[in-house]
Design a protein around this motif. Structure first.
Motif, PDB file in Angstrom:
ATOM      1  N   MET A  28      59.986  65.629  44.884  1.00 48.91           N
ATOM      2  CA  MET A  28      59.461  66.693  44.036  1.00 48.91           C
ATOM      3  C   MET A  28      58.146  67.243  44.600  1.00 48.91           C
ATOM      4  O   MET A  28      57.918  68.434  44.683  1.00 48.91           O
ATOM      5  CB  MET A  28      59.233  66.164  42.619  1.00 48.91           C
ATOM      6  N   ALA A  29      57.270  66.287  45.096  1.00 52.58           N
ATOM      7  CA  ALA A  29      55.952  66.703  45.576  1.00 52.58           C
ATOM      8  C   ALA A  29      56.038  67.550  46.832  1.00 52.58           C
ATOM      9  O   ALA A  29      55.163  68.373  47.072  1.00 52.58           O
ATOM     10  CB  ALA A  29      55.082  65.478  45.819  1.00 52.58           C
ATOM     11  N   ASP A  30      57.112  67.362  47.643  1.00 54.66           N
ATOM     12  CA  ASP A  30      57.236  68.144  48.884  1.00 54.66           C
ATOM     13  C   ASP A  30      57.233  69.642  48.611  1.00 54.66           C
ATOM     14  O   ASP A  30      56.589  70.406  49.318  1.00 54.66           O
ATOM     15  CB  ASP A  30      58.535  67.770  49.623  1.00 54.66           C
ATOM     16  N   GLY A  31      57.975  70.048  47.584  1.00 53.84           N
ATOM     17  CA  GLY A  31      58.023  71.465  47.219  1.00 53.84           C
ATOM     18  C   GLY A  31      56.667  71.976  46.783  1.00 53.84           C
ATOM     19  O   GLY A  31      56.252  73.083  47.125  1.00 53.84           O
ATOM     20  N   THR A  71      58.726  83.212  51.157  1.00 55.52           N
ATOM     21  CA  THR A  71      58.615  82.103  52.112  1.00 55.52           C
ATOM     22  C   THR A  71      58.993  80.777  51.462  1.00 55.52           C
ATOM     23  O   THR A  71      59.779  80.002  52.020  1.00 55.52           O
ATOM     24  CB  THR A  71      57.156  82.005  52.649  1.00 55.52           C
ATOM     25  N   VAL A  72      58.447  80.513  50.268  1.00 51.39           N
ATOM     26  CA  VAL A  72      58.665  79.221  49.615  1.00 51.39           C
ATOM     27  C   VAL A  72      60.118  79.053  49.180  1.00 51.39           C
ATOM     28  O   VAL A  72      60.744  78.026  49.456  1.00 51.39           O
ATOM     29  CB  VAL A  72      57.703  79.068  48.406  1.00 51.39           C
ATOM     30  N   PHE A  73      60.672  80.069  48.528  1.00 53.46           N
ATOM     31  CA  PHE A  73      62.022  79.907  47.994  1.00 53.46           C
ATOM     32  C   PHE A  73      63.095  80.047  49.074  1.00 53.46           C
ATOM     33  O   PHE A  73      64.233  79.634  48.881  1.00 53.46           O
ATOM     34  CB  PHE A  73      62.247  80.852  46.808  1.00 53.46           C
ATOM     35  N   HIS A  74      62.702  80.611  50.235  1.00 53.25           N
ATOM     36  CA  HIS A  74      63.637  80.659  51.366  1.00 53.25           C
ATOM     37  C   HIS A  74      63.752  79.278  52.016  1.00 53.25           C
ATOM     38  O   HIS A  74      64.802  78.896  52.505  1.00 53.25           O
ATOM     39  CB  HIS A  74      63.136  81.685  52.396  1.00 53.25           C
ATOM     40  N   SER A  75      62.623  78.523  51.957  1.00 58.49           N
ATOM     41  CA  SER A  75      62.590  77.233  52.657  1.00 58.49           C
ATOM     42  C   SER A  75      63.161  76.075  51.834  1.00 58.49           C
ATOM     43  O   SER A  75      63.368  74.995  52.360  1.00 58.49           O
ATOM     44  CB  SER A  75      61.160  76.903  53.091  1.00 58.49           C
ATOM     45  N   VAL A  76      63.358  76.288  50.528  1.00 55.34           N
ATOM     46  CA  VAL A  76      63.955  75.202  49.731  1.00 55.34           C
ATOM     47  C   VAL A  76      65.306  75.653  49.187  1.00 55.34           C
ATOM     48  O   VAL A  76      65.565  76.853  49.040  1.00 55.34           O
ATOM     49  CB  VAL A  76      63.049  74.792  48.524  1.00 55.34           C
ATOM     50  N   SER A 130      66.965  76.333  46.352  1.00 56.40           N
ATOM     51  CA  SER A 130      66.560  76.535  44.954  1.00 56.40           C
ATOM     52  C   SER A 130      67.623  76.062  43.960  1.00 56.40           C
ATOM     53  O   SER A 130      67.303  75.720  42.824  1.00 56.40           O
ATOM     54  CB  SER A 130      66.187  77.989  44.705  1.00 56.40           C
ATOM     55  N   GLY A 131      68.871  75.995  44.396  1.00 57.40           N
ATOM     56  CA  GLY A 131      69.937  75.520  43.507  1.00 57.40           C
ATOM     57  C   GLY A 131      69.789  74.048  43.164  1.00 57.40           C
ATOM     58  O   GLY A 131      70.225  73.602  42.099  1.00 57.40           O
ATOM     59  N   SER A 132      69.155  73.308  44.072  1.00 58.90           N
ATOM     60  CA  SER A 132      69.011  71.869  43.842  1.00 58.90           C
ATOM     61  C   SER A 132      67.763  71.524  43.035  1.00 58.90           C
ATOM     62  O   SER A 132      67.539  70.384  42.685  1.00 58.90           O
ATOM     63  CB  SER A 132      68.953  71.136  45.189  1.00 58.90           C
ATOM     64  N   LEU A 133      66.923  72.538  42.761  1.00 58.38           N
ATOM     65  CA  LEU A 133      65.679  72.275  42.023  1.00 58.38           C
ATOM     66  C   LEU A 133      65.906  72.304  40.510  1.00 58.38           C
ATOM     67  O   LEU A 133      66.594  73.190  40.012  1.00 58.38           O
ATOM     68  CB  LEU A 133      64.628  73.337  42.355  1.00 58.38           C
ATOM     69  N   SER A 134      65.304  71.325  39.825  1.00 59.45           N
ATOM     70  CA  SER A 134      65.390  71.344  38.364  1.00 59.45           C
ATOM     71  C   SER A 134      64.419  72.393  37.824  1.00 59.45           C
ATOM     72  O   SER A 134      63.547  72.881  38.563  1.00 59.45           O
ATOM     73  CB  SER A 134      65.019  69.967  37.803  1.00 59.45           C
TER      74      SER A 134
END
Lengths: 176, 161
Positions: free
Chosen positions: A1-4, A53-58, A60-64
């Motif tokens: 979680m902290a990585d994001g 930049t942020v949402f391209h690198s994670v 987003s479907g896997s984020l709660s």
């Protein structure tokens, strides 16, 4: 979680030059010595780049929902902190009255008190500053001026009271 | 989300308690911005040390949240402290009958005071030096003014003598 969250904060930090660069371009293009509107416009570009930049690198479907909220809070608060800090710092150079006096002394090598009275702030001389502030507070419906005397509107009374209460609570000087 | 909010909120409470207590001291009055920054850091570190939680679980959210809150408070504080308009409205509010003529306002808050108080501050902080009523820049003042001139050039702003 902290990585994001770490990514959100660090991305906000390394993209921060977008803010002064955007502000410089807008001030040069519009030729107006303003801070708030061009800085806010540059901040919008900053936020858009950060989000892309942020949402391209994670994934987003896997984020709660909570993880997304924490990422947004981390990134947007960092951007807010840097943007307000930038506006505060640059305001001294743009329209700071004390900086105006220092600049006047620096550019003239030596300056008497009377010459310092001609220092400018936002294009307004010291001897015009009070009249300028009356005009601004009248426009904001805080003060009424009939050409002879000043009275306060309910909004002006609230603002004046707030200033006096905060100064008394914090043992501050009269200021201004 | 509770831990970051708790940490930032507690740090704010600790900051305001310290702020209120320290500002009672006479020497604190002239060191406002630096002291606010120091108290902010101390408050946050104190809360993080006392909190029964793993720091890594909240620091990346609580620290930016607290920093933004402090930056907003600093803008408010500087506005109250430096604003000519707030001072002016305070003077009108304190006047008998809540009414003040322009000449009465100028007597209470003179143009000379506005300039003199700022010149005194610049001399006190070693940016300027006064010699027989004539002011000139100290090295610190030359450095800051030079940086301001360069910044104004970068932004394409007028540099008037």
């Amino acid at each position: 979680m902290a990585d994001g969250e770490i990514g959100a904060v660090l991305t906000a930090v390394y993209l921060c030059p977008v803010l002064p660069l955007g502000h410089i371009v807008l001030v040069r293009l519009t030729r107006r010595e303003t801070i708030v509107v061009p800085s806010l416009a540059a901040s919008c570009i900053y936020v858009a780049l950060w989000a892309a930049t942020v949402f391209h690198s994670v994934d987003s479907g896997s984020l709660s929902a909570v993880a997304t909220m924490r990422m947004l809070a981390a990134g947007l608060c960092t951007i807010g902190f840097l943007a307000f800090g930038y506006m505060e710092a640059v305001s001294h150079v743009f329209r700071g009255f004390t900086m105006g006096i220092l600049l006047r002394v620096y550019l003239n090598q030596r300056l008497s008190f009377q010459e310092a009275m001609g220092a400018h702030s936002e294009g307004v001389r010291a001897d015009e500053l009070l009249e300028d502030r009356i005009r601004i507070t009248m426009r904001l419906n805080l003060v009424q001026f009939d050409g002879e005397s000043l009275t306060l509107t309910p909004g002006g009374r609230a603002a004046g009271k707030m200033g006096l209460i905060v100064k008394r609570m914090l043992n501050m000087r009269t200021g201004g | 989300m509770a831990e970051p909010l708790l940490a930032a909120g507690s740090a704010l409470v600790v900051f305001f308690i310290l702020h209120f207590a320290v500002w009672r001291l006479e020497w604190a009055r002239d060191r406002s911005v630096v002291l606010i920054a120091v108290l902010s850091v101390l408050s946050y570190l104190l809360v993080v040390a006392v909190m029964d939680a793993d720091i890594s679980s909240h620091i990346w959210v609580s620290c930016p949240l607290f920093s933004l809150s402090m930056m907003l408070y600093l803008q408010f504080y500087m506005g109250i402290d430096r604003s000519v308009s707030i001072r002016m409205m305070g003077e009108v509010l304190r006047a008998p009958g809540g009414e003040l003529s322009l000449s009465e306002l100028e007597a209470l808050y003179s143009q000379e005071y506005m300039v003199k108080s700022r010149l005194d501050l610049l001399v006190d902080r070693n940016y300027l030096v006064e010699d027989n009523g004539v002011y000139s820049c100290m090295p610190k003042g030359r450095y800051l003014a030079g940086a301001a001139v360069l910044t104004r050039r970068i932004y394409g702003l007028r540099i008037a003598e």
